[in-house]
Design a protein around this motif. Structure first.
Motif, PDB file in Angstrom:
ATOM      1  N   THR A  18      17.798  29.357 -30.355  1.00 50.80           N
ATOM      2  CA  THR A  18      16.376  29.093 -30.137  1.00 50.80           C
ATOM      3  C   THR A  18      15.774  28.341 -31.316  1.00 50.80           C
ATOM      4  OG1 THR A  18      16.271  31.111 -28.846  1.00 50.80           O
ATOM      5  CG2 THR A  18      14.183  30.204 -29.561  1.00 50.80           C
ATOM      6  N   ILE A  19      16.148  28.735 -32.512  1.00 50.24           N
ATOM      7  CA  ILE A  19      15.650  28.047 -33.712  1.00 50.24           C
ATOM      8  C   ILE A  19      16.096  26.581 -33.703  1.00 50.24           C
ATOM      9  CG2 ILE A  19      15.828  27.916 -36.245  1.00 50.24           C
ATOM     10  CD1 ILE A  19      16.073  31.048 -36.190  1.00 50.24           C
ATOM     11  N   PRO A  29      10.883  17.662 -40.553  1.00 54.92           N
ATOM     12  CA  PRO A  29      11.190  19.044 -40.959  1.00 54.92           C
ATOM     13  C   PRO A  29       9.970  19.945 -40.740  1.00 54.92           C
ATOM     14  CG  PRO A  29      11.910  17.499 -42.641  1.00 54.92           C
ATOM     15  CD  PRO A  29      11.121  16.698 -41.640  1.00 54.92           C
ATOM     16  N   ILE A  30      10.191  21.164 -40.348  1.00 58.89           N
ATOM     17  CA  ILE A  30       9.053  22.051 -40.101  1.00 58.89           C
ATOM     18  C   ILE A  30       9.100  23.266 -41.038  1.00 58.89           C
ATOM     19  CG2 ILE A  30       8.604  21.338 -37.721  1.00 58.89           C
ATOM     20  CD1 ILE A  30      10.110  23.819 -36.792  1.00 58.89           C
ATOM     21  N   PRO A  31       7.912  23.771 -41.402  1.00 58.29           N
ATOM     22  CA  PRO A  31       7.882  24.929 -42.293  1.00 58.29           C
ATOM     23  C   PRO A  31       8.417  26.179 -41.591  1.00 58.29           C
ATOM     24  CG  PRO A  31       5.662  24.403 -41.550  1.00 58.29           C
ATOM     25  CD  PRO A  31       6.559  23.303 -41.053  1.00 58.29           C
ATOM     26  N   ILE A  32       8.984  27.042 -42.368  1.00 55.27           N
ATOM     27  CA  ILE A  32       9.577  28.268 -41.819  1.00 55.27           C
ATOM     28  C   ILE A  32       8.541  29.093 -41.061  1.00 55.27           C
ATOM     29  CG2 ILE A  32       9.316  29.661 -43.937  1.00 55.27           C
ATOM     30  CD1 ILE A  32      12.196  30.721 -43.337  1.00 55.27           C
ATOM     31  N   SER A  33       7.283  29.034 -41.498  1.00 53.71           N
ATOM     32  CA  SER A  33       6.223  29.806 -40.818  1.00 53.71           C
ATOM     33  C   SER A  33       6.036  29.359 -39.374  1.00 53.71           C
ATOM     34  CB  SER A  33       4.912  29.691 -41.587  1.00 53.71           C
ATOM     35  OG  SER A  33       4.552  28.336 -41.713  1.00 53.71           O
ATOM     36  N   GLU A  62      14.387  22.688 -47.599  1.00 55.81           N
ATOM     37  CA  GLU A  62      13.854  22.017 -48.786  1.00 55.81           C
ATOM     38  C   GLU A  62      12.540  22.706 -49.153  1.00 55.81           C
ATOM     39  OE1 GLU A  62      11.995  17.690 -49.992  1.00 55.81           O
ATOM     40  OE2 GLU A  62      12.763  17.974 -47.955  1.00 55.81           O
ATOM     41  N   PHE A  63      12.403  23.050 -50.404  1.00 57.68           N
ATOM     42  CA  PHE A  63      11.193  23.721 -50.840  1.00 57.68           C
ATOM     43  C   PHE A  63      10.127  22.682 -51.171  1.00 57.68           C
ATOM     44  CE2 PHE A  63       8.588  26.495 -53.605  1.00 57.68           C
ATOM     45  CZ  PHE A  63       8.454  27.561 -52.722  1.00 57.68           C
ATOM     46  N   ARG A  64       8.984  22.790 -50.450  1.00 52.61           N
ATOM     47  CA  ARG A  64       7.902  21.814 -50.624  1.00 52.61           C
ATOM     48  C   ARG A  64       6.615  22.584 -50.768  1.00 52.61           C
ATOM     49  NH1 ARG A  64       7.658  17.792 -45.737  1.00 52.61           N
ATOM     50  NH2 ARG A  64       9.850  17.242 -45.662  1.00 52.61           N
ATOM     51  N   SER A  71      15.093  21.450 -41.628  1.00 55.27           N
ATOM     52  CA  SER A  71      15.394  20.328 -40.724  1.00 55.27           C
ATOM     53  C   SER A  71      16.794  20.464 -40.135  1.00 55.27           C
ATOM     54  CB  SER A  71      15.220  18.983 -41.426  1.00 55.27           C
ATOM     55  OG  SER A  71      15.931  18.976 -42.628  1.00 55.27           O
ATOM     56  N   LEU A  72      16.936  19.867 -38.975  1.00 58.71           N
ATOM     57  CA  LEU A  72      18.194  19.938 -38.230  1.00 58.71           C
ATOM     58  C   LEU A  72      19.184  18.923 -38.778  1.00 58.71           C
ATOM     59  CD1 LEU A  72      19.383  21.230 -35.551  1.00 58.71           C
ATOM     60  CD2 LEU A  72      18.631  19.148 -34.435  1.00 58.71           C
ATOM     61  N   GLU A  73      20.411  19.332 -38.937  1.00 59.02           N
ATOM     62  CA  GLU A  73      21.478  18.399 -39.310  1.00 59.02           C
ATOM     63  C   GLU A  73      22.229  18.033 -38.030  1.00 59.02           C
ATOM     64  OE1 GLU A  73      22.159  17.076 -42.342  1.00 59.02           O
ATOM     65  OE2 GLU A  73      20.372  18.055 -43.130  1.00 59.02           O
ATOM     66  N   ALA A  74      21.690  17.029 -37.347  1.00 52.80           N
ATOM     67  CA  ALA A  74      22.200  16.699 -36.009  1.00 52.80           C
ATOM     68  C   ALA A  74      23.665  16.275 -36.036  1.00 52.80           C
ATOM     69  CB  ALA A  74      21.348  15.616 -35.366  1.00 52.80           C
ATOM     70  N   ALA A  75      24.069  15.670 -37.148  1.00 58.83           N
ATOM     71  CA  ALA A  75      25.450  15.204 -37.237  1.00 58.83           C
ATOM     72  C   ALA A  75      26.418  16.370 -37.113  1.00 58.83           C
ATOM     73  CB  ALA A  75      25.667  14.473 -38.551  1.00 58.83           C
ATOM     74  N   LYS A  76      26.020  17.488 -37.693  1.00 57.40           N
ATOM     75  CA  LYS A  76      26.862  18.678 -37.642  1.00 57.40           C
ATOM     76  C   LYS A  76      26.914  19.247 -36.217  1.00 57.40           C
ATOM     77  CE  LYS A  76      29.288  21.910 -39.599  1.00 57.40           C
ATOM     78  NZ  LYS A  76      30.508  21.625 -40.347  1.00 57.40           N
TER      79      LYS A  76
END
Lengths: 113, 139
Positions: A18-19, A29-33, A62-64, A71-76
């Motif tokens: 789901t995530i 990229p989206i925040p964890i919240s 990534e800490f911002r 973010s998704l690593e689509a290649a993986k």
């Protein structure tokens, strides 16, 4: 380098799938919240799932500012036949349930006779 | 590889019992999800999944093929499925039971989304090496 977790283990869990779906529907990229708000579960449970996904190489964080951005690593993900795999897992579970249900109903009708 | 799913299952019950379970809305809701589908060609209905982040859970469907006790096929579209996918059940009587085959195909829309993501992410390696093989797989 961290010991890498198996990708299949990572996506075998429904919450983690789901995530990934949520991440795939976003451009950035989206925040964890933002992930947590869509779940009925605790922050720590979501954080644990994200850690597993990160260890398998499926997502990066990534800490911002004040928050971790995911973010998704689509290649993986491409390694596991793209999105088809999600549906495959879904159907395997459902068809198993169908089989159990029909067989139980059939036994019931036989004993009635 | 053409993107599709095929799952085989042997069920210890006659085809007409399996048929009811895959075509009657009330029975479908017990193993798959809530729906109003009916085994009538051209019937347009819905499936309802538990909403998830990024997906409202609403799936639209249209019945494409009905051969009683043998074939049930419908389209399936929702969420990140930009184009309809196709779900097909085939039943065959075998050894006093039923061989059920489920096929789910037409994931081009989802692959398309993945391709778009790859491009926006600037994976040059993916563009030159992976995409040609994906396109081949889709054609």
């Amino acid at each position: 380098m961290k010991e890498r977790r198996d990708v299949f283990f990572a996506i075998a869990d429904e919450s983690r799938r789901t995530i990934l779906m949520k991440l795939a529907s976003e451009e950035e990229p989206i925040p964890i919240s933002a992930i947590i708000s869509g779940f009925g579960t605790s922050r720590s449970a979501v954080a644990k799932h994200i850690k597993v996904l990160e260890e398998s190489g499926l997502v990066s964080t990534e800490f911002r500012g004040r928050e971790n951005y995911i973010s998704l690593e689509a290649a993986k993900l491409e390694e596991v036949y793209e999105w088809v795999f999600f549906f495959e897992q879904f159907w395997i579970g459902k068809i198993h349930k169908l089989k159990k249900m029909v067989e139980a109903n059939y036994k019931k009708t036989n004993t009635k006779k | 590889m053409r993107p599709q799913i095929q799952i085989l299952s042997f069920i210890e019950a006659p085809p007409h019992m399996v048929w009811r379970s895959i075509t009657e809305a009330e029975l479908i809701s017990q193993w798959l999800m809530e729906t109003d589908i009916r085994p009538v060609p051209g019937f347009k209905g819905y499936f309802k999944m538990k909403p998830m982040p990024g997906f409202d859970g609403h799936i639209t469907c249209e019945v494409l093929e009905v051969i009683e006790n043998r074939v049930f096929e419908y389209s399936w579209q929702g969420g990140w499925m930009k184009k309809p996918t196709t779900v097909r059940f085939t039943l065959e009587e075998k050894d006093n039971g039923t061989l059920l085959v489920l096929e789910h195909r037409g994931f081009e829309g989802i692959l398309g989304n993945l391709l778009r993501r790859m491009m926006s992410g600037g994976w040059k390696k993916m563009l030159t090496q992976k995409i040609p093989s994906l396109i081949q797989a889709m054609s």
